[in-house]
Design an enzyme around this catalytic site. Structure first.
Site, PDB file in Angstrom:
ATOM      1  N   LYS A 182     -11.161  -3.769  18.713  1.00  0.00           N
ATOM      2  CA  LYS A 182      -9.776  -4.149  19.016  1.00  0.00           C
ATOM      3  C   LYS A 182      -9.411  -3.884  20.471  1.00  0.00           C
ATOM      4  O   LYS A 182      -8.268  -4.045  20.857  1.00  0.00           O
ATOM      5  CB  LYS A 182      -8.813  -3.422  18.069  1.00  0.00           C
ATOM      6  CG  LYS A 182      -9.102  -3.715  16.593  1.00  0.00           C
ATOM      7  CD  LYS A 182      -7.992  -3.265  15.671  1.00  0.00           C
ATOM      8  CE  LYS A 182      -8.412  -3.453  14.205  1.00  0.00           C
ATOM      9  NZ  LYS A 182      -7.320  -3.485  13.267  1.00  0.00           N
TER      10      LYS A 182
ATOM     11  N   ASP B 147      -4.520  -9.886  13.079  1.00  0.00           N
ATOM     12  CA  ASP B 147      -4.500  -8.464  13.420  1.00  0.00           C
ATOM     13  C   ASP B 147      -3.481  -8.253  14.565  1.00  0.00           C
ATOM     14  O   ASP B 147      -3.663  -8.761  15.676  1.00  0.00           O
ATOM     15  CB  ASP B 147      -5.901  -8.008  13.851  1.00  0.00           C
ATOM     16  CG  ASP B 147      -5.974  -6.502  13.942  1.00  0.00           C
ATOM     17  OD1 ASP B 147      -6.734  -5.910  13.180  1.00  0.00           O
ATOM     18  OD2 ASP B 147      -5.238  -5.911  14.768  1.00  0.00           O
TER      19      ASP B 147
ATOM     20  N   ASN C 245       0.844  -1.197   0.000  1.00  0.00           N
ATOM     21  CA  ASN C 245       0.000   0.000   0.000  1.00  0.00           C
ATOM     22  C   ASN C 245       0.878   1.246   0.000  1.00  0.00           C
ATOM     23  O   ASN C 245       2.093   1.155  -0.028  1.00  0.00           O
ATOM     24  CB  ASN C 245      -0.954  -0.021   1.212  1.00  0.00           C
ATOM     25  CG  ASN C 245      -0.191  -0.050   2.507  1.00  0.00           C
ATOM     26  OD1 ASN C 245       0.537   0.875   2.845  1.00  0.00           O
ATOM     27  ND2 ASN C 245      -0.314  -1.162   3.233  1.00  0.00           N
TER      28      ASN C 245
ATOM     29  N   ASP D 143      -4.291  -6.450   5.242  1.00  0.00           N
ATOM     30  CA  ASP D 143      -5.279  -7.321   5.897  1.00  0.00           C
ATOM     31  C   ASP D 143      -5.204  -8.746   5.360  1.00  0.00           C
ATOM     32  O   ASP D 143      -5.560  -9.691   6.037  1.00  0.00           O
ATOM     33  CB  ASP D 143      -6.691  -6.760   5.672  1.00  0.00           C
ATOM     34  CG  ASP D 143      -6.922  -5.489   6.472  1.00  0.00           C
ATOM     35  OD1 ASP D 143      -6.400  -5.418   7.608  1.00  0.00           O
ATOM     36  OD2 ASP D 143      -7.572  -4.557   5.965  1.00  0.00           O
TER      37      ASP D 143
ATOM     38  N   LYS E 291     -13.614   0.522  15.516  1.00  0.00           N
ATOM     39  CA  LYS E 291     -12.321  -0.161  15.609  1.00  0.00           C
ATOM     40  C   LYS E 291     -11.792  -0.148  17.044  1.00  0.00           C
ATOM     41  O   LYS E 291     -11.208  -1.123  17.514  1.00  0.00           O
ATOM     42  CB  LYS E 291     -11.283   0.526  14.691  1.00  0.00           C
ATOM     43  CG  LYS E 291     -11.320  -0.008  13.267  1.00  0.00           C
ATOM     44  CD  LYS E 291     -10.281   0.628  12.375  1.00  0.00           C
ATOM     45  CE  LYS E 291     -10.592   0.295  10.915  1.00  0.00           C
ATOM     46  NZ  LYS E 291      -9.860   1.102   9.965  1.00  0.00           N
TER      47      LYS E 291
HETATM   48  O1  PMT Z   1       2.999   6.074   6.436  1.00  0.00           O
HETATM   49  P1  PMT Z   1       2.396   7.396   6.000  1.00  0.00           P
HETATM   50  O2  PMT Z   1       2.513   7.596   4.499  1.00  0.00           O
HETATM   51  O3  PMT Z   1       2.943   8.570   6.779  1.00  0.00           O
HETATM   52  O4  PMT Z   1       0.836   7.330   6.290  1.00  0.00           O
HETATM   53  C1  PMT Z   1       0.367   7.207   7.597  1.00  0.00           C
HETATM   54  C2  PMT Z   1      -0.859   6.300   7.678  1.00  0.00           C
HETATM   55  C3  PMT Z   1      -1.999   6.943   6.888  1.00  0.00           C
HETATM   56  C4  PMT Z   1      -0.556   4.912   7.106  1.00  0.00           C
HETATM   57  C5  PMT Z   1      -1.210   6.163   9.205  1.00  0.00           C
HETATM   58  O5  PMT Z   1      -1.489   7.441   9.722  1.00  0.00           O
HETATM   59  C6  PMT Z   1      -2.428   5.280   9.432  1.00  0.00           C
HETATM   60  O6  PMT Z   1      -3.554   5.744   9.410  1.00  0.00           O
HETATM   61  N1  PMT Z   1      -2.205   3.960   9.671  1.00  0.00           N
HETATM   62  C7  PMT Z   1      -3.274   2.974   9.808  1.00  0.00           C
HETATM   63  C8  PMT Z   1      -3.742   2.562   8.446  1.00  0.00           C
HETATM   64  C9  PMT Z   1      -5.044   1.770   8.432  1.00  0.00           C
HETATM   65  O7  PMT Z   1      -5.882   1.976   7.636  1.00  0.00           O
HETATM   66  O8  PMT Z   1      -5.159   0.929   9.346  1.00  0.00           O
HETATM   67  P2  PMT Z   1      -6.425  -0.143   9.400  1.00  0.00           P
HETATM   68  O9  PMT Z   1      -7.696   0.579   9.454  1.00  0.00           O
HETATM   69  O10 PMT Z   1      -6.203  -1.175   8.349  1.00  0.00           O
HETATM   70  O11 PMT Z   1      -6.112  -0.787  10.791  1.00  0.00           O
HETATM   71  C10 PMT Z   1      -6.522  -0.222  12.032  1.00  0.00           C
HETATM   72  C11 PMT Z   1      -5.428  -0.413  13.041  1.00  0.00           C
HETATM   73  O12 PMT Z   1      -5.106  -1.787  13.195  1.00  0.00           O
HETATM   74  C12 PMT Z   1      -4.129   0.280  12.675  1.00  0.00           C
HETATM   75  O13 PMT Z   1      -3.596   0.773  13.882  1.00  0.00           O
HETATM   76  C13 PMT Z   1      -3.262  -0.840  12.119  1.00  0.00           C
HETATM   77  O14 PMT Z   1      -1.876  -0.616  12.333  1.00  0.00           O
HETATM   78  C14 PMT Z   1      -3.740  -2.044  12.914  1.00  0.00           C
HETATM   79  N2  PMT Z   1      -3.673  -3.324  12.187  1.00  0.00           N
HETATM   80  C15 PMT Z   1      -4.405  -3.556  11.066  1.00  0.00           C
HETATM   81  C16 PMT Z   1      -4.340  -4.779  10.448  1.00  0.00           C
HETATM   82  C17 PMT Z   1      -3.502  -5.780  10.960  1.00  0.00           C
HETATM   83  N3  PMT Z   1      -3.405  -6.985  10.412  1.00  0.00           N
HETATM   84  N4  PMT Z   1      -2.792  -5.532  12.069  1.00  0.00           N
HETATM   85  C18 PMT Z   1      -2.851  -4.318  12.684  1.00  0.00           C
HETATM   86  O15 PMT Z   1      -2.155  -4.103  13.705  1.00  0.00           O
END
Ligand code: PMT
Length: 400
Positions: free
Chosen positions: A341, A306, A210, A279, A337
């Site tokens: 979580k 996760d 991504n 994911d 979320k």
């Molecule tokens: O890296 P940059 O270009 O500076 O951009 C920053 C960012 C936009 C990536 C950052 O600010 C951000 O928002 N990161 C989370 C991205 C996201 O969409 O996360 P998510 O909605 O898929 O997941 C939610 C949370 O669970 C996040 O804290 C993620 O790290 C965590 N997660 C998700 C999936 C997974 N398998 N394990 C996780 O720990």
């Protein structure tokens, strides 16, 4: 800001190429309001002339024991008493060894023995010399006797080697000195952080990933260290320099990120999941490069674990902060979320409009169980600073 006004710093300089960085350090310390006196060992003078530091500090430079004794205004015992902090930067391997053994055959070593106030050292040497068990033992013993050790940093060295042994940059040493006198809000806190994207292999040359650049996570690492936290940064592949002072663990896939995080989680007080973790992963990544054919192809994707939810489910869990990058209904998705979580806090960023992935800017809506706060659109360093202030506040409140 004159953060060091009324502070007296005695800067000891030993023989090493990093001595040139200490000229900048003198300038920065004075700019921050400190009064600086410089002491040089005989071998330091082989690298930089005392006159350089004299011009920058506005005071004579002390170079030998009998010279200091002859100065009725400030003999060596008085010099040691005069300072609020004695900082040896650079501290060579030879100096650290002698300091540990209690030698006093030059003025600076004598001062280290005579100083009642805090003594800090910023080691600087070849990576092999730093890694040598003799040096490691010396540093360990000095630290056990309350000598503060700042650095060294990793990177390219003057001799061409690459590794740990570079003296911290002058600006980082200034930060450390400032923190020494006014400890940060996360002093003594172990902060574990994920940043950047993950790569899920399709075959040996292709992957699913991504647009995360790691900029937000790396800015959080810097901001947390500025508040005194010990930072372990588990990072996906990014093209950013490792934040100096953080422990960097580089990974590629979500599974590797999970493994690295779980190895560190029991030591963590705060966990911030900023990484954009994939994911899904390809069910069976091909061992050989997949050949093009005329037929359409499909990939079977399976769910990754996760990482954040796994950490927050631990029996002894750190204070857990998640991120949520959303394009719509930011609040609703972020709160869902946080609930799913089992998080203490979630930072939601609306992506697009110059915020979120890849850009240098972000804006956050931060939620915790009993409140929320907006962090307005700003550079990621400023956003990270405000987020870390909020994390420090909520984390401290959670301990009460
Ligand atoms: O890296 P940059 O270009 O500076 O951009 C920053 C960012 C936009 C990536 C950052 O600010 C951000 O928002 N990161 C989370 C991205 C996201 O969409 O996360 P998510 O909605 O898929 O997941 C939610 C949370 O669970 C996040 O804290 C993620 O790290 C965590 N997660 C998700 C999936 C997974 N398998 N394990 C996780 O720990």
């Amino acid at each position: 800001m004159q953060t060091l006004s009324n502070k007296k710093i005695l800067l000891g300089i030993t023989g090493g190429i990093a001595a040139y960085k200490s000229a900048e350090l003198v300038r920065l310390l004075i700019k921050a309001g400190a009064e600086v006196r410089v002491v040089m060992t005989p071998s330091a003078q082989e690298f930089v002339q005392p006159l350089t530091y004299q011009a920058l500090s506005g005071h004579r430079v002390y170079v030998d024991l009998f010279d200091a004794e002859a100065d009725s205004a400030m003999d060596h015992i008085e010099l040691a008493r005069w300072c609020d902090l004695l900082l040896v930067a650079p501290a060579s391997a030879d100096f650290l060894g002698k300091m540990n053994a209690g030698y006093a055959d030059n003025l600076l070593l004598t001062l280290c023995l005579a100083a009642k106030q805090s003594v800090a050292v910023a080691p600087a040497m070849n990576q092999q010399m730093w890694a040598n068990p003799a040096t490691q033992e010396n540093v360990k013993q000095l630290a056990a006797r309350q000598v503060i050790v700042w650095g060294p940093a990793e990177g390219e060295q003057a001799c061409g080697d690459v590794g740990a042994g570079r003296m911290l940059e002058a600006a980082q040493l200034l930060d450390n000195v400032q923190r020494h006198f006014s400890p940060g809000r996360l002093e003594g806190v172990n902060l574990l952080l994920t940043a950047g994207p993950t790569r899920e292999a399709i075959d040996p040359v292709r992957y699913i990933s991504n647009r995360s650049s790691g900029k937000m996570g790396y800015a959080i690492a810097e901001a947390a260290m500025r508040q005194g936290a010990s930072v372990t940064l588990v990072s996906g592949p990014v093209s950013l320099a490792a934040p100096a002072g953080a422990r960097l663990i580089s990974v590629e896939s979500a599974q590797q990120m999970l493994d690295a995080v779980m190895q560190q989680a029991s030591e963590a007080d705060v966990f911030v999941a900023c990484a954009a973790v994939s994911d899904y992963r390809v069910d069976q990544a091909a061992q050989q490069k997949i050949k093009k054919s005329d037929a359409a192809m499909s990939l079977k994707l399976v769910l990754n674990d996760d990482i954040l939810a796994t950490v927050s489910a631990l029996e002894r869990r750190p204070f857990c902060v998640g991120f949520a990058a959303e394009t719509q209904d930011v609040e609703q998705y972020a709160l869902a979320k946080m609930e799913q979580k089992n998080l203490d806090m979630i930072a939601a960023n609306r992506v697009g409009d110059g915020s979120g992935f890849e850009t240098d800017f972000n804006q956050l809506e931060v939620f915790w169980r009993a409140g929320r706060q907006t962090i307005e659109h700003a550079g990621k360093a400023e956003v990270a600073k405000q987020l870390i202030d909020l994390i420090a506040e909520r984390y401290t409140a959670s301990l009460a």
